[in-house]
Design an enzyme around this catalytic site. Structure first.
Site, short mmCIF file in Angstrom:
data_model
loop_
_atom_site.label_atom_id
_atom_site.label_comp_id
_atom_site.label_asym_id
_atom_site.label_seq_id
_atom_site.Cartn_x
_atom_site.Cartn_y
_atom_site.Cartn_z
N ASP A 67 44.55 -33.93 -56.99
CA ASP A 67 44.76 -35.07 -57.69
C ASP A 67 45.56 -36.08 -56.94
O ASP A 67 46.67 -36.42 -57.51
CB ASP A 67 45.38 -34.68 -58.93
CG ASP A 67 44.59 -33.48 -59.77
OD1 ASP A 67 43.33 -33.31 -59.45
OD2 ASP A 67 45.23 -32.64 -60.34
N GLU A 243 37.43 -38.21 -66.66
CA GLU A 243 38.89 -38.07 -66.60
C GLU A 243 39.43 -38.62 -65.07
O GLU A 243 38.60 -39.12 -64.32
CB GLU A 243 39.40 -36.38 -66.43
CG GLU A 243 38.81 -35.73 -65.14
CD GLU A 243 39.22 -34.38 -65.14
OE1 GLU A 243 39.63 -33.83 -66.33
OE2 GLU A 243 38.98 -33.89 -64.24
N HIS A 307 39.44 -36.95 -58.33
CA HIS A 307 40.31 -37.44 -58.61
C HIS A 307 40.96 -38.38 -57.53
O HIS A 307 42.05 -38.10 -57.14
CB HIS A 307 41.33 -36.34 -59.03
CG HIS A 307 42.28 -36.86 -60.14
ND1 HIS A 307 42.54 -36.14 -61.43
CD2 HIS A 307 43.14 -37.80 -60.16
CE1 HIS A 307 43.56 -36.81 -62.00
NE2 HIS A 307 43.80 -37.51 -61.51
N ARG A 341 42.31 -27.11 -53.20
CA ARG A 341 41.92 -28.62 -53.16
C ARG A 341 42.76 -29.27 -52.44
O ARG A 341 43.90 -29.45 -52.96
CB ARG A 341 41.69 -29.05 -54.54
CG ARG A 341 40.60 -28.39 -55.47
CD ARG A 341 40.67 -28.83 -57.02
NE ARG A 341 41.90 -28.31 -57.59
CZ ARG A 341 42.46 -28.80 -58.63
NH1 ARG A 341 41.59 -29.57 -59.39
NH2 ARG A 341 43.47 -28.35 -59.52
N HIS A 383 20.56 -46.05 -39.87
CA HIS A 383 19.28 -45.35 -39.78
C HIS A 383 18.47 -45.36 -41.01
O HIS A 383 18.92 -45.39 -42.20
CB HIS A 383 19.61 -43.83 -39.52
CG HIS A 383 20.10 -43.06 -40.48
ND1 HIS A 383 19.67 -42.28 -41.23
CD2 HIS A 383 21.39 -42.67 -40.49
CE1 HIS A 383 20.40 -41.44 -42.15
NE2 HIS A 383 21.52 -41.62 -41.49
#
Length: 501
Positions: A67, A243, A307, A341, A383
């Site tokens: 986030d 969200e 996020h 993440r 391309h």
């Protein structure tokens, strides 16, 4: 909807930019890590130039920070915050460059209490500077119910948001005492707005997007206005989620990116758009993109991008997309508790109609560039069908116009042009015409895909690519196609010169 939210591995989201409220222009710095692919390696030769050279190639930029929010520069400093895997505190780091954020110290500016309200999960802090003060909007659960997520705000009068000067201003209350998170703010036409995700009683979704005008940076006024409900297939994979909104005002429109679906490989980024002159508190002012703008890319091993926020590179002009993504698909257990993440950055491009071109999540490697003919600055090489290479304004699929200049396969004095969206494909000459083709471990492929990169034939601001086996022939464009030609006139030399952008 139930409050039993172990299943809420869906909603962790948030992050947005800083300075004031949220319209953005963006950019980064050079340098970074690289990776080897078949026949590839680290770039060499004279610098390729172009705006992308100011965006860090380090990937990830920061590990285990989901986030992510990177502010616009404030007094020469970027500031960054994001969710930490333990969900127990709020951190801020700062550096004069985007690349520097990867190496700088990180300050813990707030910790959750040991019990009671806000003693549970701490999610998705956003750092904003409004009227000379810093604010952090974040979501927190309770110690006895970590998923009883509500929205809160911190305020600091310090010039540096890393200082221990934060005061808890309390909860941001809305019309319902339900699951709520991922707040962002932005200013437009003299009004300060608040956008967030919340579970609304009576609607069978996990979270929708809402907007309200703010009475102050710590409170909204009026009733929430629902502007997005997850209904499309790509918004309802695993969970029904909208969200993590963030706002970018540009080209006469208000663009609001948001994240959708479960937080595993299904996570993706969509877009809401409103006219800049419209009433933003009218749901009819907002139009949702029919498809996600950023989603999992298997070829680049980037899963669940989302996020996002935006910032601007050090040149003050190049727009930069900030987001998180994993580098693997399979996750053991609840995705919410998988720590990997990572914060990633890449250049944000724009389509001719003025809409943002997020492209695909890009893998680690050399700088990503686009080639624009010197005599047709609004066109780019890309391309198309059957591996053909065309030259046009690129109205969609911006990733098809993105390349990397990498070392050649047979001769270190040559370069190869690798596709970003098809990383095993390179530009090669076949039967006298340039095409893209998958890599094969052969001398013939090495010769056909190797070029000599020269200073632009029609100007030092560009580059020209000479064929390895014919020192008089160059890549050029003619009638919307990339071709091989022997330049004879000044016009020919212009057609064989490309700006690297």
């Amino acid at each position: 909807m139930t409050n039993n939210l172990n299943r809420r591995s869906l909603l962790r989201g948030g992050g947005a930019a800083a300075a004031g409220a949220a319209a953005v222009p963006l950019l980064g710095t050079p340098a970074g890590a690289t990776e080897q692919r078949p026949g590839g390696g680290v770039g060499h030769g004279p610098p390729v130039g172009g705006a992308d050279s100011v965006v860090p190639t380090r990937d990830p930029l920061i590990e285990q920070r989901a986030d992510p929010l990177i502010t616009y520069p404030h007094r020469g400093m970027y500031y960054m915050t994001g969710s930490v895997p333990a969900y127990d505190r709020i951190v801020v780091r700062g550096a004069p460059t985007l690349e520097g954020l990867a190496h700088t110290r990180e300050s813990t500016v707030w910790k959750r209490p040991s019990s009671g309200r806000m003693g549970g999960h701490i999610w998705a802090p956003e750092l904003h500077r409004i009227d000379g003060r810093w604010y952090i909007y974040f979501a927190a659960g309770d110690s006895d119910d970590v998923f009883r997520i509500r929205m809160y705000v911190l305020e600091s009068r310090a010039e540096d948001p890393r200082e221990d000067a934060w005061e808890l201003r309390g909860q941001i209350t809305t019309a319902w005492d339900t699951f709520a998170l991922d707040a962002t703010t932005f200013e437009h036409r003299g009004s300060l707005y608040y956008v967030w995700a919340q579970a609304e009683p009576g609607i069978d979704t996990n979270s929708n997007l809402y907007i309200a005008e703010m009475d102050s940076p710590v409170a909204i006024k009026g009733d929430p206005v629902r502007i997005a409900v997850p209904t499309k297939e790509w918004e309802t994979r695993g969970f029904r989620v909208n969200e993590g909104a963030y706002v970018l005002i540009r080209n006469g429109r208000v663009f609001m990116t948001f994240s959708a679906s479960a937080t595993d490989a299904n996570y993706c980024v969509g877009l809401l758009t409103a006219d800049a002159e419209a009433n933003l508190l009218d749901p009819a002012s907002w139009t949702k993109s029919p498809q996600p703008l950023l989603e999992t890319n298997e070829a680049n091993s980037r899963y669940g991008p989302g996020h996002n926020s935006f910032t601007v590179a050090e040149d003050g002009e190049t727009d930069v997309l900030v987001y998180h993504a994993r580098s693997y698909r399979e996750i053991d257990g609840d995705p919410l508790y998988d720590p990997n993440r990572h914060t990633r950055v890449q250049k944000l491009n724009w389509y001719p109609d003025g809409t943002p071109a997020l492209g695909i999540p890009i893998a680690e490697g050399e700088s990503v560039v686009r080639f624009s003919p010197l005599d047709s600055p609004e066109s780019f090489v890309r391309h198309g069908q059957g591996g053909r290479l065309v030259v046009d304004r690129v109205a969609d699929r911006v990733e098809r116009s993105q390349f990397r200049i990498v070392p050649g396969f047979l001769d270190p004095g040559r370069v190869a042009l690798r596709c970003v969206d098809l990383p095993d494909h390179h530009v090669r000459v076949s039967d006298g015409s340039p095409v893209i083709a998958p890599y094969t471990d052969s001398d013939e492929y090495g010769r056909a895909s190797g070029f000599i990169r020269d200073e632009g034939l029609a100007g030092r601001e560009g580059v020209s690519f000479r064929l390895s086996e014919d020192p008089h022939s160059y890549l050029a464009h003619r009638e919307g196609r990339l071709v091989v030609e022997r330049p004879r006139s000044w016009a020919d030399r212009q057609r064989a010169t490309f700006r690297v952008r």
